[in-house]
Design a protein around this motif. Structure first.
Motif, PDB file in Angstrom:
ATOM      1  N   LEU A  42     -17.326   8.057   8.048  1.00  0.00           N
ATOM      2  CA  LEU A  42     -16.747   8.850   6.833  1.00  0.00           C
ATOM      3  C   LEU A  42     -15.943   8.273   6.179  1.00  0.00           C
ATOM      4  CD1 LEU A  42     -15.518  12.225   8.864  1.00  0.00           C
ATOM      5  CD2 LEU A  42     -17.522  11.891   7.266  1.00  0.00           C
ATOM      6  N   LEU A  43     -15.217   7.021   6.412  1.00  0.00           N
ATOM      7  CA  LEU A  43     -14.368   6.312   5.725  1.00  0.00           C
ATOM      8  C   LEU A  43     -15.268   5.366   4.743  1.00  0.00           C
ATOM      9  CD1 LEU A  43     -11.748   4.941   5.030  1.00  0.00           C
ATOM     10  CD2 LEU A  43     -11.796   3.733   7.173  1.00  0.00           C
ATOM     11  N   LEU A  44     -16.404   4.766   5.301  1.00  0.00           N
ATOM     12  CA  LEU A  44     -17.354   3.922   4.760  1.00  0.00           C
ATOM     13  C   LEU A  44     -17.718   4.964   3.479  1.00  0.00           C
ATOM     14  CD1 LEU A  44     -18.981   1.323   4.194  1.00  0.00           C
ATOM     15  CD2 LEU A  44     -20.662   2.403   5.720  1.00  0.00           C
ATOM     16  N   ASN A  45     -18.152   5.998   3.665  1.00  0.00           N
ATOM     17  CA  ASN A  45     -18.699   6.914   2.878  1.00  0.00           C
ATOM     18  C   ASN A  45     -17.745   7.107   1.578  1.00  0.00           C
ATOM     19  OD1 ASN A  45     -20.784   9.015   1.727  1.00  0.00           O
ATOM     20  ND2 ASN A  45     -19.145  10.103   2.195  1.00  0.00           N
ATOM     21  N   ALA A  46     -16.437   7.268   1.730  1.00  0.00           N
ATOM     22  CA  ALA A  46     -15.423   7.748   0.958  1.00  0.00           C
ATOM     23  C   ALA A  46     -14.623   6.505   0.383  1.00  0.00           C
ATOM     24  CB  ALA A  46     -14.487   8.519   1.704  1.00  0.00           C
ATOM     25  N   TYR A  47     -14.949   5.332   0.775  1.00  0.00           N
ATOM     26  CA  TYR A  47     -14.076   4.297   0.517  1.00  0.00           C
ATOM     27  C   TYR A  47     -13.734   4.020  -0.967  1.00  0.00           C
ATOM     28  CZ  TYR A  47     -11.554  -0.172   0.923  1.00  0.00           C
ATOM     29  OH  TYR A  47     -10.733  -0.968   0.720  1.00  0.00           O
ATOM     30  N   ASP A  48     -14.733   3.774  -1.632  1.00  0.00           N
ATOM     31  CA  ASP A  48     -14.584   3.402  -2.972  1.00  0.00           C
ATOM     32  C   ASP A  48     -13.894   4.492  -4.054  1.00  0.00           C
ATOM     33  OD1 ASP A  48     -15.838   1.034  -2.707  1.00  0.00           O
ATOM     34  OD2 ASP A  48     -17.764   1.693  -3.526  1.00  0.00           O
ATOM     35  N   THR A  49     -13.795   5.737  -3.337  1.00  0.00           N
ATOM     36  CA  THR A  49     -13.052   6.392  -4.243  1.00  0.00           C
ATOM     37  C   THR A  49     -11.955   7.415  -3.593  1.00  0.00           C
ATOM     38  OG1 THR A  49     -14.663   8.272  -3.444  1.00  0.00           O
ATOM     39  CG2 THR A  49     -14.999   7.202  -5.478  1.00  0.00           C
ATOM     40  N   LEU A  50     -11.338   6.646  -2.548  1.00  0.00           N
ATOM     41  CA  LEU A  50     -10.438   6.970  -1.570  1.00  0.00           C
ATOM     42  C   LEU A  50      -9.139   7.615  -2.394  1.00  0.00           C
ATOM     43  CD1 LEU A  50     -10.385   5.190   1.683  1.00  0.00           C
ATOM     44  CD2 LEU A  50     -10.201   7.315   1.559  1.00  0.00           C
ATOM     45  N   THR A  51      -8.703   7.063  -3.471  1.00  0.00           N
ATOM     46  CA  THR A  51      -7.548   7.048  -3.979  1.00  0.00           C
ATOM     47  C   THR A  51      -7.814   7.844  -5.419  1.00  0.00           C
ATOM     48  OG1 THR A  51      -7.550   4.863  -5.322  1.00  0.00           O
ATOM     49  CG2 THR A  51      -6.209   5.119  -3.119  1.00  0.00           C
ATOM     50  N   SER A  52      -9.010   7.963  -5.680  1.00  0.00           N
ATOM     51  CA  SER A  52      -9.378   8.702  -7.040  1.00  0.00           C
ATOM     52  C   SER A  52      -9.881   9.889  -6.901  1.00  0.00           C
ATOM     53  CB  SER A  52     -10.282   7.812  -8.025  1.00  0.00           C
ATOM     54  OG  SER A  52     -11.604   7.609  -7.166  1.00  0.00           O
ATOM     55  N   ALA A  53     -10.496  10.387  -5.783  1.00  0.00           N
ATOM     56  CA  ALA A  53     -11.237  11.511  -5.535  1.00  0.00           C
ATOM     57  C   ALA A  53     -10.409  12.326  -4.229  1.00  0.00           C
ATOM     58  CB  ALA A  53     -12.651  11.465  -5.151  1.00  0.00           C
ATOM     59  N   SER A  54     -10.382  13.495  -4.645  1.00  0.00           N
ATOM     60  CA  SER A  54      -9.524  14.301  -3.425  1.00  0.00           C
ATOM     61  C   SER A  54     -10.220  14.674  -2.371  1.00  0.00           C
ATOM     62  CB  SER A  54      -8.824  15.545  -4.225  1.00  0.00           C
ATOM     63  OG  SER A  54      -9.776  16.316  -4.742  1.00  0.00           O
ATOM     64  N   ARG A  55     -11.538  14.861  -2.508  1.00  0.00           N
ATOM     65  CA  ARG A  55     -12.692  15.374  -1.581  1.00  0.00           C
ATOM     66  C   ARG A  55     -13.809  14.470  -1.659  1.00  0.00           C
ATOM     67  NH1 ARG A  55     -12.546  21.838  -2.642  1.00  0.00           N
ATOM     68  NH2 ARG A  55     -10.182  22.204  -2.385  1.00  0.00           N
ATOM     69  N   HIS A  56     -14.412  14.381  -0.456  1.00  0.00           N
ATOM     70  CA  HIS A  56     -15.507  13.639  -0.282  1.00  0.00           C
ATOM     71  C   HIS A  56     -16.734  14.419   0.378  1.00  0.00           C
ATOM     72  CE1 HIS A  56     -12.567  10.254  -1.251  1.00  0.00           C
ATOM     73  NE2 HIS A  56     -12.093  11.054  -0.358  1.00  0.00           N
TER      74      HIS A  56
END
Length: 408
Positions: A42-56
């Motif tokens: 889950l972290l890998l999937n979300a990493y590039d937008t961790l701080t810019s997107a509120s949901r993944h």
């Protein structure tokens, strides 16, 4: 589980390793092996937008396959997600101004399953820490898939971030039990039990399974063990598993030849992963034997896609000059029935989302063993020994995918 292929992955999933901040590693509560693996994916999937997107978001079936459990077992996925939402991450560190900062957050602020998609989120504070590049450990997903024990994976995660310093430093036994997820068990307050049931088995699996070798050392107060640390060294026998940056492939003579032709680093590694080194080497030899090829990368692409064989003339447009004695260019070699099927399989694979491509490969690999498995690991979807099974697999995923080819 099988290695995660790096073939043409895009965005964060191309990375193959998760930058796990110390806050993501030091967690309270007992995480199962599946939950630890789930957390990393889950972290890998979300990493590039961790701080810019509120949901993944990620395809739920694909997620199940990547973690290694039945893709139809939604109850297990729900339980694992619930466990992450109920697990606390805690950090205690110096901020940019040198001030001590302590914080606590659930690993996931929420998760939901709807329409075959898993949607999830991190708290803003934890997302900021997870994305901080200053303090992190590279968690190789290819390696984590080989673990069969949650305690061993937890030990690996907590040791690997210290690989450059060679030691974890001293941990109190209370902290160590918390890192291993057994702090709430009175049984493991006795060091003899902790050593026999947790430390020794976890160390054995890390040393056998991963790219590091760890050696525990203890401090005693009198006869009582009070602290523990782990010496860390690279495991030379299994270092090939650590393929985050493609160094294993880059050492190949095939990679050097591809780069000399002008093939990009990413594409060279993709071709070697998909087709296998021997197959790519044969196609490079084939292109080199044509002579006067104006666009060797383009022609090599066609040779791999259409399975050109020795003796085939260059495809029109790639030749620099016509054959002597005539003004007509070479005619393209008619693509064989097998070549058309291989091209269709490649097209089907490339049309899938990045995480789906990985899950497809893992799902098919799980059906193989012995020589068939070895051949698929070398050649991927171009595996000759598995040709019929591969076509049947893609027919199952995409009914009618080859019907028009049968009409030719």
């Amino acid at each position: 589980m099988d290695d995660i292929p790096r073939d043409d992955l895009s965005g964060p999933l191309r990375r193959g390793a998760v930058k796990k901040h110390v806050a993501a590693i030091h967690v309270s509560g007992k995480l199962t092996l599946l939950q630890r693996k789930l957390s990393n994916v889950l972290l890998l999937n979300a990493y590039d937008t961790l701080t810019s997107a509120s949901r993944h978001r990620i395809d739920a079936r694909t997620l199940c396959l990547m973690i290694g459990y039945n893709s139809n077992d939604m109850d297990t996925l729900k339980a694992s997600l619930r466990g992450l939402a109920e697990t606390v991450a805690e950090w205690d560190m110096l901020d940019a101004r040198g001030e001590q900062e302590w914080g606590v957050s659930s690993l996931l602020s929420y998760a939901k399953l709807k329409g075959g998609v898993c949607e999830y989120a991190y708290s803003p504070a934890l997302a900021e820490k997870l994305h901080d590049p200053k303090v992190f450990a590279l968690i190789n997903l290819n390696i984590q898939r080989r673990f069969t024990s949650g305690h061993a994976l937890a030990l690996y995660e907590n040791c690997y971030r210290f690989v450059r310093t060679g030691s974890t430093g001293w941990w109190s036994l209370d902290l160590f039990r918390r890192l291993m997820g057994v702090a709430d068990s009175p049984y493991y307050e006795v060091y003899k039990h902790l050593n026999a049931k947790i430390i020794k088995p976890a160390v054995a699996e890390v040393n056998k399974t991963s790219n590091i070798v760890v050696t525990p050392e203890v401090k005693k107060l009198g006869r009582q063990v009070t602290e523990i640390r782990f010496r860390i060294a690279e495991n030379p026998q299994l270092s090939i598993l650590d393929l985050d940056d493609g160094e294993g492939l880059r050492k190949s003579d095939v990679y050097a030849r591809l780069r000399a032709l002008g093939v990009s680093d990413r594409l060279a590694r993709q071709w070697m992963t998909e087709h296998g080194e021997n197959h790519v080497r044969a196609k490079i030899d084939f292109v080199a034997g044509q002579g006067g090829v104006k666009n060797p990368v383009g022609y090599l692409t066609a040779a791999l896609r259409n399975d050109y064989s020795p003796g085939a003339p260059p495809e029109g447009g790639f030749a620099a000059k016509p054959p002597s004695g005539g003004g007509q260019g070479f005619a393209a070699k008619p693509v064989s029935p097998r070549g058309r099927r291989l091209a269709r399989i490649q097209a089907l694979a490339q049309a899938r989302k990045p995480t789906q491509r990985d899950a497809d490969r893992s799902l098919f690999m799980a059906r193989l063993s012995g020589t068939l498995r070895d051949d698929f690991e070398r050649h991927g979807w171009m595996s000759g020994l598995n040709a019929e099974a591969i076509e049947a697999f893609w027919t199952e995923l995409s009914p009618g995918a080859f019907d028009d080819l049968d009409e030719d």
